[in-house]
Design a protein around this motif. Structure first.
Motif, PDB file in Angstrom:
ATOM      1  N   PHE A  46      64.201  13.855 -24.249  1.00 39.12           N
ATOM      2  CA  PHE A  46      65.178  14.933 -24.410  1.00 39.12           C
ATOM      3  C   PHE A  46      64.471  16.220 -24.832  1.00 39.12           C
ATOM      4  CE2 PHE A  46      68.167  17.405 -27.007  1.00 39.12           C
ATOM      5  CZ  PHE A  46      69.161  17.629 -26.060  1.00 39.12           C
ATOM      6  N   ALA A  47      63.568  16.093 -25.812  1.00 38.15           N
ATOM      7  CA  ALA A  47      62.823  17.267 -26.294  1.00 38.15           C
ATOM      8  C   ALA A  47      61.993  17.882 -25.171  1.00 38.15           C
ATOM      9  CB  ALA A  47      61.928  16.873 -27.471  1.00 38.15           C
ATOM     10  N   LEU A  48      61.303  17.041 -24.405  1.00 40.64           N
ATOM     11  CA  LEU A  48      60.518  17.545 -23.270  1.00 40.64           C
ATOM     12  C   LEU A  48      61.421  18.327 -22.313  1.00 40.64           C
ATOM     13  CD1 LEU A  48      58.337  14.394 -22.499  1.00 40.64           C
ATOM     14  CD2 LEU A  48      57.469  16.595 -23.304  1.00 40.64           C
ATOM     15  N   GLY A  49      62.560  17.752 -21.984  1.00 41.22           N
ATOM     16  CA  GLY A  49      63.495  18.398 -21.057  1.00 41.22           C
ATOM     17  C   GLY A  49      63.987  19.742 -21.557  1.00 41.22           C
ATOM     18  N   GLU A  50      64.327  19.807 -22.829  1.00 43.15           N
ATOM     19  CA  GLU A  50      64.835  21.059 -23.398  1.00 43.15           C
ATOM     20  C   GLU A  50      63.752  22.133 -23.461  1.00 43.15           C
ATOM     21  OE1 GLU A  50      68.177  21.791 -24.261  1.00 43.15           O
ATOM     22  OE2 GLU A  50      68.320  19.966 -23.041  1.00 43.15           O
ATOM     23  N   ILE A  51      62.553  21.740 -23.815  1.00 44.92           N
ATOM     24  CA  ILE A  51      61.436  22.696 -23.876  1.00 44.92           C
ATOM     25  C   ILE A  51      61.124  23.221 -22.482  1.00 44.92           C
ATOM     26  CG2 ILE A  51      58.960  22.914 -24.375  1.00 44.92           C
ATOM     27  CD1 ILE A  51      59.531  20.812 -26.682  1.00 44.92           C
ATOM     28  N   ILE A  52      61.146  22.344 -21.494  1.00 44.87           N
ATOM     29  CA  ILE A  52      60.893  22.764 -20.109  1.00 44.87           C
ATOM     30  C   ILE A  52      61.978  23.732 -19.646  1.00 44.87           C
ATOM     31  CG2 ILE A  52      60.857  21.947 -17.704  1.00 44.87           C
ATOM     32  CD1 ILE A  52      59.458  19.379 -18.872  1.00 44.87           C
ATOM     33  N   LYS A  53      63.251  23.421 -19.917  1.00 47.36           N
ATOM     34  CA  LYS A  53      64.354  24.325 -19.536  1.00 47.36           C
ATOM     35  C   LYS A  53      64.151  25.708 -20.129  1.00 47.36           C
ATOM     36  CE  LYS A  53      67.982  20.867 -19.436  1.00 47.36           C
ATOM     37  NZ  LYS A  53      69.197  20.416 -20.133  1.00 47.36           N
ATOM     38  N   GLU A  54      63.782  25.746 -21.395  1.00 52.49           N
ATOM     39  CA  GLU A  54      63.567  27.019 -22.074  1.00 52.49           C
ATOM     40  C   GLU A  54      62.421  27.805 -21.434  1.00 52.49           C
ATOM     41  OE1 GLU A  54      62.031  28.467 -26.393  1.00 52.49           O
ATOM     42  OE2 GLU A  54      63.546  26.871 -26.388  1.00 52.49           O
ATOM     43  N   MET A  55      61.353  27.128 -21.096  1.00 51.78           N
ATOM     44  CA  MET A  55      60.210  27.803 -20.484  1.00 51.78           C
ATOM     45  C   MET A  55      60.545  28.302 -19.083  1.00 51.78           C
ATOM     46  SD  MET A  55      57.004  25.644 -21.926  1.00 51.78           S
ATOM     47  CE  MET A  55      55.782  26.915 -21.648  1.00 51.78           C
ATOM     48  N   VAL A  56      61.318  27.533 -18.339  1.00 50.82           N
ATOM     49  CA  VAL A  56      61.735  27.964 -16.992  1.00 50.82           C
ATOM     50  C   VAL A  56      62.626  29.207 -17.115  1.00 50.82           C
ATOM     51  CG1 VAL A  56      63.112  27.336 -14.960  1.00 50.82           C
ATOM     52  CG2 VAL A  56      61.443  25.714 -15.888  1.00 50.82           C
ATOM     53  N   ARG A  57      63.527  29.202 -18.109  1.00 50.74           N
ATOM     54  CA  ARG A  57      64.375  30.386 -18.348  1.00 50.74           C
ATOM     55  C   ARG A  57      63.519  31.602 -18.687  1.00 50.74           C
ATOM     56  NH1 ARG A  57      67.964  26.870 -21.027  1.00 50.74           N
ATOM     57  NH2 ARG A  57      67.010  27.358 -23.018  1.00 50.74           N
ATOM     58  N   ASP A  58      62.376  31.348 -19.350  1.00 49.98           N
ATOM     59  CA  ASP A  58      61.471  32.433 -19.735  1.00 49.98           C
ATOM     60  C   ASP A  58      60.473  32.767 -18.628  1.00 49.98           C
ATOM     61  OD1 ASP A  58      62.721  32.615 -22.174  1.00 49.98           O
ATOM     62  OD2 ASP A  58      61.206  31.454 -23.248  1.00 49.98           O
ATOM     63  N   GLN A  59      60.818  32.393 -17.401  1.00 48.45           N
ATOM     64  CA  GLN A  59      60.055  32.775 -16.214  1.00 48.45           C
ATOM     65  C   GLN A  59      58.815  31.939 -15.923  1.00 48.45           C
ATOM     66  OE1 GLN A  59      61.709  35.004 -14.354  1.00 48.45           O
ATOM     67  NE2 GLN A  59      63.165  35.063 -16.022  1.00 48.45           N
ATOM     68  N   ASP A  60      58.693  30.748 -16.470  1.00 52.14           N
ATOM     69  CA  ASP A  60      57.561  29.890 -16.106  1.00 52.14           C
ATOM     70  C   ASP A  60      58.044  28.877 -15.076  1.00 52.14           C
ATOM     71  OD1 ASP A  60      55.366  28.266 -15.812  1.00 52.14           O
ATOM     72  OD2 ASP A  60      54.900  28.206 -17.945  1.00 52.14           O
ATOM     73  N   SER A  61      58.028  29.295 -13.821  1.00 54.55           N
ATOM     74  CA  SER A  61      58.571  28.457 -12.746  1.00 54.55           C
ATOM     75  C   SER A  61      57.637  27.301 -12.367  1.00 54.55           C
ATOM     76  CB  SER A  61      58.871  29.304 -11.512  1.00 54.55           C
ATOM     77  OG  SER A  61      57.683  29.900 -11.040  1.00 54.55           O
ATOM     78  N   SER A  62      56.420  27.272 -12.899  1.00 52.32           N
ATOM     79  CA  SER A  62      55.486  26.191 -12.561  1.00 52.32           C
ATOM     80  C   SER A  62      56.007  24.828 -13.035  1.00 52.32           C
ATOM     81  CB  SER A  62      54.108  26.454 -13.157  1.00 52.32           C
ATOM     82  OG  SER A  62      54.139  26.339 -14.559  1.00 52.32           O
ATOM     83  N   LEU A  63      56.921  24.831 -14.003  1.00 58.33           N
ATOM     84  CA  LEU A  63      57.449  23.593 -14.575  1.00 58.33           C
ATOM     85  C   LEU A  63      58.773  23.152 -13.947  1.00 58.33           C
ATOM     86  CD1 LEU A  63      56.950  24.544 -18.324  1.00 58.33           C
ATOM     87  CD2 LEU A  63      55.479  23.075 -16.971  1.00 58.33           C
TER      88      LEU A  63
END
Length: 141
Positions: A46-63
């Motif tokens: 769950f933590a991995l998923g939430e951190i990834i969502k946040e990073m994608v929202r912050d423009q890191d599309s590599s994840l």
């Protein structure tokens, strides 16, 4: 919270390594978790998923399309006195909830609570199944 901190460290390492290797999109990450860590895999995922969502929202599309595979590695211990080897799981059933919790947060606490089942020595080494590590990162350049 322990799982969140580990998840954050894993994702941070994946991103840094991918940038260093010039990976544009990360397809898959394989993570190994040593049994001694006693990680709650559901919370960790769950933590991995939430951190990834946040990073994608912050423009890191590599994840964005990254798949995560998690494998638990059994933990084994070896007595330095008599050479006896045993699995952590065989001893973990004898631990109290507080002792188990201590080992969860600080795996080195195992040296306080666990003894060799053969000679009762507290002098042992953890030969396998300690820590959290990234086994592999697969992506496109």
């Amino acid at each position: 919270m322990h799982e969140w901190a580990l998840a954050e460290a894993v994702i941070s390492t994946v991103v840094e390594t991918s940038k260093k290797e010039k990976v544009k999109e990360i397809a898959e990450v394989k993570i190994k978790i040593g049994e001694l860590q006693q990680i709650d895999e559901e919370i960790f995922r769950f933590a991995l998923g939430e951190i990834i969502k946040e990073m994608v929202r912050d423009q890191d599309s590599s994840l964005e399309n990254m798949k995560i595979k998690i494998e638990e590695e059994p933990s084994f211990l070896k007595c330095r006195v008599c050479g006896h080897e045993w699995s952590f799981i065989s001893q973990s059933k004898k631990l109290s909830e507080d002792e188990s919790e201590s080992i969860h947060f600080i795996p080195e606490a195992a040296y306080v609570y666990i003894r060799c089942p053969k000679c009762k020595s507290p002098d042992f080494e953890i030969t396998k199944g300690r820590g959290v590590w990234i086994d592999s990162i697969r992506g496109t350049r």
